[in-house]
Design a protein around this motif. Structure first.
Motif, PDB file in Angstrom:
ATOM      1  N   THR A 188       0.861  -1.180   0.000  1.00  0.00           N
ATOM      2  CA  THR A 188       0.000   0.000   0.000  1.00  0.00           C
ATOM      3  C   THR A 188       0.898   1.230   0.000  1.00  0.00           C
ATOM      4  O   THR A 188       1.787   1.352   0.843  1.00  0.00           O
ATOM      5  CB  THR A 188      -0.931   0.005   1.226  1.00  0.00           C
ATOM      6  OG1 THR A 188      -1.733  -1.167   1.185  1.00  0.00           O
ATOM      7  CG2 THR A 188      -1.839   1.231   1.225  1.00  0.00           C
ATOM      8  N   PRO A 236      -4.393   6.487   0.177  1.00  0.00           N
ATOM      9  CA  PRO A 236      -3.619   5.262  -0.006  1.00  0.00           C
ATOM     10  C   PRO A 236      -4.045   4.514  -1.260  1.00  0.00           C
ATOM     11  O   PRO A 236      -5.231   4.454  -1.581  1.00  0.00           O
ATOM     12  CB  PRO A 236      -3.955   4.435   1.238  1.00  0.00           C
ATOM     13  CG  PRO A 236      -4.520   5.398   2.213  1.00  0.00           C
ATOM     14  CD  PRO A 236      -5.152   6.503   1.422  1.00  0.00           C
ATOM     15  N   GLU A 238      -3.708   0.793  -3.064  1.00  0.00           N
ATOM     16  CA  GLU A 238      -3.353  -0.575  -2.735  1.00  0.00           C
ATOM     17  C   GLU A 238      -2.893  -1.325  -3.975  1.00  0.00           C
ATOM     18  O   GLU A 238      -3.587  -1.329  -4.986  1.00  0.00           O
ATOM     19  CB  GLU A 238      -4.595  -1.265  -2.156  1.00  0.00           C
ATOM     20  CG  GLU A 238      -4.346  -2.025  -0.882  1.00  0.00           C
ATOM     21  CD  GLU A 238      -5.588  -2.765  -0.427  1.00  0.00           C
ATOM     22  OE1 GLU A 238      -5.422  -3.878   0.075  1.00  0.00           O
ATOM     23  OE2 GLU A 238      -6.709  -2.249  -0.587  1.00  0.00           O
ATOM     24  N   LYS A 240      -2.472  -5.075  -4.939  1.00  0.00           N
ATOM     25  CA  LYS A 240      -2.872  -6.332  -4.299  1.00  0.00           C
ATOM     26  C   LYS A 240      -3.219  -7.356  -5.364  1.00  0.00           C
ATOM     27  O   LYS A 240      -3.511  -7.001  -6.514  1.00  0.00           O
ATOM     28  CB  LYS A 240      -4.076  -6.085  -3.391  1.00  0.00           C
ATOM     29  CG  LYS A 240      -5.273  -5.545  -4.136  1.00  0.00           C
ATOM     30  CD  LYS A 240      -6.457  -5.297  -3.217  1.00  0.00           C
ATOM     31  CE  LYS A 240      -7.623  -4.761  -4.014  1.00  0.00           C
ATOM     32  NZ  LYS A 240      -8.749  -4.378  -3.173  1.00  0.00           N
TER      33      LYS A 240
END
Ligand SMILES: [Cu+2]
Length: 302
Positions: A188, A236, A238, A240
Motif C-alpha cells: 500500500t 492510499p 493498494e 494487491k
C-alpha cells in the motif's frame, strides 16, 4: 538513500506489528500528519488529522497549530462554521457554535499550506486541541528515537531531494518456485503530497513493471501502466492480488518463503521532481493479514 531504506524497512516491520495489534493502534489516536514525509524546499499541505476528541470529552471545538521554523505559511483551509485566524507562526480554527463542533466519533483534516525548509530533518508542529470543557496539548517532542510521549507533537519528516515522500506499508512478494518465470509484489502506497509510481527495479528479476487488471470481454487480463500509477495526495493506493501490482518477470532464482527481495521504486511528483524508495520486501505465500486478495497470479492472462 540509506536513511530511507532503513526507515522504510522499520516502517514495514511496524506495519506488520500494527496489523497484529489493531486494538492498540486504534486506542493511540493522536493528532497527526500523514506519514511519508515531504521533500525539502517543496510546497506542502500539512493536513492535521483529528480523529477523536480530548480524553473524556464528546467533541472538538478548537484546533490551534504552532508552525515551526522551517515551515513558511502560505494559506490555511477554512472550515465551514469555524472561525479561522492566522499569523506567521500560528493558525487557529474555532467552532462558531457548539453545533459546529467536531463530534468525538468523526474524523476531520485541518489543512495548512506552506513551503518547507531546504534542510532535511524532522519538523514538529505543536497542536492544541480544544474540547468541551477540556483540552489536549499535543506538544511533546521526543528527546530520543525510542521516546513515546503521551501527547506527541505532529511530526513531519522533511526529506532530502531524491528520497521518495511516500509511505510504503504491508509490502510483500509472492513466493516463486524453481522454474517459475514471474511473480507479483504488493503493498500500500500513500503519498502525502501526491506522486506517481513510474518504474520499479530489482536485481532478482529481469523486468519489473507496474500492472493493472482490466476486463477484456469476460477475461481478466493484466497490462503495464505505461504512464505509471497515480498516487493522489493523502489517498492510499493498494497494490494487491487481482488489482494493481508490480509484476516481476524473468526471475533469476526461486523465491522461497522467508527470502527478501530488494526493490527500488521510482516516483515523479506533479512538479517533475524524481525520487526513489529502496525497499527490502519479505517473500510470503499470502498477505500477512491473511484474508485480503486470494486470486492466483498464474491464472491471469497477459
Ligand atoms: Cu501482471
Amino acid at each position: 538513500m540509506t536513511a530511507l531504506s532503513s526507515s522504510t524497512s522499520s516502517r514495514l516491520q511496524a506495519a506488520v506489528a500494527a496489523s497484529l495489534c489493531l486494538v492498540a493502534t486504534a486506542a493511540a489516536a493522536h493528532v497527526t500528519l500523514p506519514p511519508g514525509g515531504a521533500t525539502a524546499g517543496s510546497r506542502y499541505d500539512a493536513a492535521f488529522r483529528v480523529g477523536h476528541a480530548c480524553q473524556g470529552a464528546s467533541n472538538t471545538n478548537a484546533v490551534t497549530v504552532q508552525l515551526p521554523e522551517g515551515f513558511t505559511l502560505q494559506s490555511a483551509q477554512p472550515r465551514a462554521g469555524w472561525t479561522l485566524t492566522s499569523s506567521a507562526r500560528t493558525v487557529a480554527w474555532k467552532a462558531e457554535q457548539p453545533q459546529n463542533a467536531l463530534p468525538a466519533s468523526e474524523k476531520a483534516e485541518f489543512v495548512v499550506r506552506g513551503t518547507l525548509t531546504d534542510k532535511p530533518g524532522p519538523l514538529y508542529f505543536k497542536v492544541l486541541q480544544g474540547c468541551d470543557g477540556t483540552s489536549a496539548d499535543w506538544a511533546q517532542i521526543p528527546s530520543n528515537a525510542g521516546d513515546k510521549p503521551a501527547l506527541p507533537a505532529a511530526r513531519l519528516d522533511v526529506l532530502a531531494p531524491g528520497v521518495a515522500p511516500v509511505e510504503v506499508k504491508d509490502a510483500w512478494v509472492r513466493t516463486a518456485v524453481k522454474g517459475q518465470s514471474g511473480t507479483g509484489a504488493f503493498m500500500t502506497l500513500s503519498a502525502p503530497s501526491g506522486s506517481r509510481l513510474v518504474a520499479a527495479r530489482t536485481p532478482d528479476a529481469g523486468l519489473a513493471e507496474v500492472h493493472e487488471m482490466k476486463m477484456d470481454g469476460d477475461v481478466m487480463r493484466m497490462r503495464p501502466l505505461s504512464a505509471g500509477l497515480d498516487l493522489p495526495a493523502r489517498r492510499p493506493v493498494e497494490l494487491k492480488p487481482g488489482g494493481y501490482h508490480l509484476m516481476l518477470t524473468q526471475l533469476k532464482q526461486p523465491l522461497p518463503v522467508g527470502a527478501t527481495v530488494p526493490i527500488t521504486l521510482d516516483f515523479v511528483d506533479a512538479d517533475g521532481r524524481k525520487s526513489s524508495a529502496q525497499l527490502q520486501l519479505p517473500v510470503l505465500a499470502a498477505p500477512a493479514g491473511g484474508a485480503a486478495g486470494g486470486h492466483d497470479m498464474p491464472g491471469m492472462k497477459h
